[in-house]
Design a protein around this motif. Structure first.
Motif, mmCIF file in Angstrom:
data_model
loop_
_atom_site.group_PDB
_atom_site.id
_atom_site.type_symbol
_atom_site.label_atom_id
_atom_site.label_comp_id
_atom_site.label_asym_id
_atom_site.label_seq_id
_atom_site.Cartn_x
_atom_site.Cartn_y
_atom_site.Cartn_z
ATOM 1 N N UNK A 156 0.812 -1.214 0.000
ATOM 2 C CA UNK A 156 0.000 0.000 0.000
ATOM 3 C C UNK A 156 0.839 1.255 0.000
ATOM 4 N N UNK A 157 1.962 1.214 0.717
ATOM 5 C CA UNK A 157 2.834 2.386 0.756
ATOM 6 C C UNK A 157 3.447 2.697 -0.609
ATOM 7 N N UNK A 158 3.520 1.688 -1.482
ATOM 8 C CA UNK A 158 3.948 1.968 -2.852
ATOM 9 C C UNK A 158 2.957 2.908 -3.528
ATOM 10 N N UNK A 159 1.682 2.746 -3.203
ATOM 11 C CA UNK A 159 0.683 3.676 -3.716
ATOM 12 C C UNK A 159 0.840 5.059 -3.129
ATOM 13 N N UNK A 160 1.261 5.123 -1.857
ATOM 14 C CA UNK A 160 1.510 6.423 -1.228
ATOM 15 C C UNK A 160 2.531 7.231 -2.011
ATOM 16 N N UNK A 161 3.527 6.551 -2.541
ATOM 17 C CA UNK A 161 4.584 7.239 -3.284
ATOM 18 C C UNK A 161 4.093 7.827 -4.603
ATOM 19 N N UNK A 162 2.914 7.380 -5.070
ATOM 20 C CA UNK A 162 2.486 7.742 -6.423
ATOM 21 C C UNK A 162 1.199 8.552 -6.469
ATOM 22 N N UNK A 163 0.767 9.119 -5.361
ATOM 23 C CA UNK A 163 -0.527 9.802 -5.365
ATOM 24 C C UNK A 163 -0.458 11.184 -4.720
ATOM 25 N N UNK A 164 -1.108 12.162 -5.319
ATOM 26 C CA UNK A 164 -1.207 13.477 -4.669
ATOM 27 C C UNK A 164 -2.118 13.470 -3.461
ATOM 28 N N UNK A 165 -2.946 12.422 -3.317
ATOM 29 C CA UNK A 165 -3.822 12.345 -2.155
ATOM 30 C C UNK A 165 -3.024 12.163 -0.868
ATOM 31 N N UNK A 166 -1.811 11.604 -0.970
ATOM 32 C CA UNK A 166 -0.919 11.521 0.196
ATOM 33 C C UNK A 166 -0.217 12.862 0.338
ATOM 34 N N UNK A 167 -1.015 13.867 0.596
ATOM 35 C CA UNK A 167 -0.515 15.243 0.524
ATOM 36 C C UNK A 167 0.602 15.505 1.518
ATOM 37 N N UNK A 168 0.496 14.911 2.717
ATOM 38 C CA UNK A 168 1.518 15.188 3.725
ATOM 39 C C UNK A 168 2.885 14.652 3.317
ATOM 40 N N UNK A 169 2.926 13.649 2.423
ATOM 41 C CA UNK A 169 4.198 13.122 1.943
ATOM 42 C C UNK A 169 4.638 13.772 0.627
ATOM 43 N N UNK A 170 3.695 14.088 -0.237
ATOM 44 C CA UNK A 170 4.044 14.433 -1.614
ATOM 45 C C UNK A 170 3.789 15.895 -1.994
ATOM 46 N N UNK A 171 2.702 16.475 -1.526
ATOM 47 C CA UNK A 171 2.400 17.860 -1.886
ATOM 48 C C UNK A 171 2.987 18.853 -0.892
ATOM 49 N N UNK A 172 2.963 18.490 0.385
ATOM 50 C CA UNK A 172 3.486 19.402 1.408
ATOM 51 C C UNK A 172 4.976 19.686 1.206
ATOM 52 N N UNK A 173 5.829 18.665 0.969
ATOM 53 C CA UNK A 173 7.243 18.988 0.714
ATOM 54 C C UNK A 173 7.427 19.896 -0.497
ATOM 55 N N UNK A 174 6.644 19.646 -1.558
ATOM 56 C CA UNK A 174 6.754 20.497 -2.740
ATOM 57 C C UNK A 174 6.365 21.936 -2.431
ATOM 58 N N UNK A 175 5.337 22.100 -1.570
ATOM 59 C CA UNK A 175 4.912 23.461 -1.208
ATOM 60 C C UNK A 175 5.945 24.147 -0.323
ATOM 61 N N UNK A 176 6.462 23.417 0.654
ATOM 62 C CA UNK A 176 7.423 24.024 1.581
ATOM 63 C C UNK A 176 8.743 24.355 0.885
ATOM 64 N N UNK A 177 9.128 23.535 -0.078
ATOM 65 C CA UNK A 177 10.360 23.786 -0.821
ATOM 66 C C UNK A 177 10.144 24.721 -2.006
ATOM 67 N N UNK A 178 8.861 25.112 -2.200
ATOM 68 C CA UNK A 178 8.487 26.033 -3.284
ATOM 69 C C UNK A 178 8.967 25.508 -4.639
ATOM 70 N N UNK A 179 8.721 24.226 -4.874
ATOM 71 C CA UNK A 179 9.081 23.614 -6.147
ATOM 72 C C UNK A 179 8.154 24.112 -7.258
ATOM 73 N N UNK A 180 8.700 24.257 -8.439
ATOM 74 C CA UNK A 180 7.900 24.731 -9.572
ATOM 75 C C UNK A 180 6.851 23.700 -9.980
ATOM 76 N N UNK A 181 7.197 22.425 -9.897
ATOM 77 C CA UNK A 181 6.273 21.348 -10.235
ATOM 78 C C UNK A 181 5.739 20.758 -8.937
#
Length: 320
Positions: free
Chosen positions: A263-288
């Motif tokens: 299941x955690x493999x799915x965590x790596x591939x989904x924007x719904x796991x926001x605390x793992x995937x979207x939050x780091x991008x927001x905090x690091x101010x990534x363009x993508x």
């Protein structure tokens, strides 16, 4: 006795402060949306046990509406200037991380002391909630150390917290909502429906195909719900327990533990796991904003294949 409800109150007061500070932030065009969003979060934590199921449901719909219609936006509160931060960095270096380390240290040392010394005999903390309570205590100790050591402005911790939570936005509450969604799915009988469909499609005795569907189901539901812990009750009720364990005699420990890893493999591939995937991008101010996910996909796919093989061989072949 200190109970888990004390932590709810502490977190609720924090979100209430975020709401008030957001409402007073005239430089943020969406200050009232932010104030409403964090105010509803505060209400859920402070009064969720008292306002009833209907009110809690309306509260969640309010949060979803505010986020969905773009009513919240990032604030930029005054705390310390860039020059002041740089000066702190040059003067203190890595010692700036010491307050952050106080939090896990307090939780770890406090839990061990409470469990293995006579301290636990006094019943100061609600049973099985010791680590949570001590984690909250660690936060308070860390804040106190910051004030005594660095002497920041009085509102600096709250303003910095608001700046960070605004950067994360609605994604900050997604884990709680998705965990609740998993419980709803399980209670609604989704697992039974999936199990019946699996039996209809896969021939009896096809252990590998059943393992494959189980692992892929864990990945799919994790990608939908953003959390393998939310997906697990559904897939365990659908395939894991009735088919793999009861029908085919698989190892419960292997099916449960490695199924979670799948299941955690799915965590790596989904924007719904926001605390793992979207939050780091927001905090690091990534363009993508999906840059983290794109980098992780090439780890997730071979890891999933390995987990499927491990469930099959460790759970069934090597147990005979």
């Amino acid at each position: 006795m200190i109970t888990l409800n004390w932590l709810y109150v502490l977190a609720g007061l924090m979100f209430a402060a975020f709401a008030v500070l957001s409402a007073l932030d005239r430089r943020n065009a969406k200050r009232f949306g932010n104030a409403a969003f964090w105010g509803l979060m505060a209400l859920s934590l402070l009064g969720g046990s008292y306002i009833g199921d209907l009110a809690n449901g309306l509260l969640v719909l309010g949060l979803a509406g505010l986020a969905g219609f773009g009513a919240i936006g990032r604030g930029d509160p005054d705390t310390t200037s860039g020059a002041e931060r740089e000066a702190y960095s040059k003067r203190l270096g890595n010692r700036l991380f010491l307050p952050a380390l106080i939090i896990p240290a307090t939780a770890l040392i406090g839990t061990l002391a409470y469990t293995y010394t006579p301290l636990g005999q006094y019943g100061l903390i609600e049973p099985r909630r010791e680590t949570y309570v001590l984690l909250g205590l660690g936060v308070l100790v860390a804040v106190l150390v910051i004030f005594l050591w660095l002497r920041p402005p009085a509102l600096a911790p709250l303003q910095e917290g608001r700046r960070m939570i605004d950067s994360i936005g609605w994604a900050a509450v997604l884990p709680q909502m998705l965990a609740a969604l998993g419980v709803v799915f399980a209670a609604a009988g989704v697992g039974t429906v999936i199990g019946d469909a699996t039996r209809a499609i896969i021939p009896d005795g096809s252990i590998f195909l059943t393992v494959l569907v189980y692992a892929l189901g864990m990945v799919l539901f994790t990608m939908i719900m953003g959390n393998a812990f939310a997906a697990f009750p559904v897939m365990a009720a659908a395939i894991g327990v009735p088919l793999l364990i009861n029908s085919y005699g698989g190892s419960p420990a292997v099916i449960g533990a490695i199924g979670m890893l799948a299941g955690f493999c799915g965590t790596l591939m989904t924007p719904m796991a926001a605390n793992f995937n979207l939050v780091p991008a927001a905090l690091l101010e990534m363009k993508d904003e999906n840059g983290v996910i794109k980098a992780q996909v090439w780890t997730a796919i071979p890891l999933l294949a390995a987990n499927i093989a491990l469930i099959y061989f460790l759970g069934f072949i090597w147990t005979y």
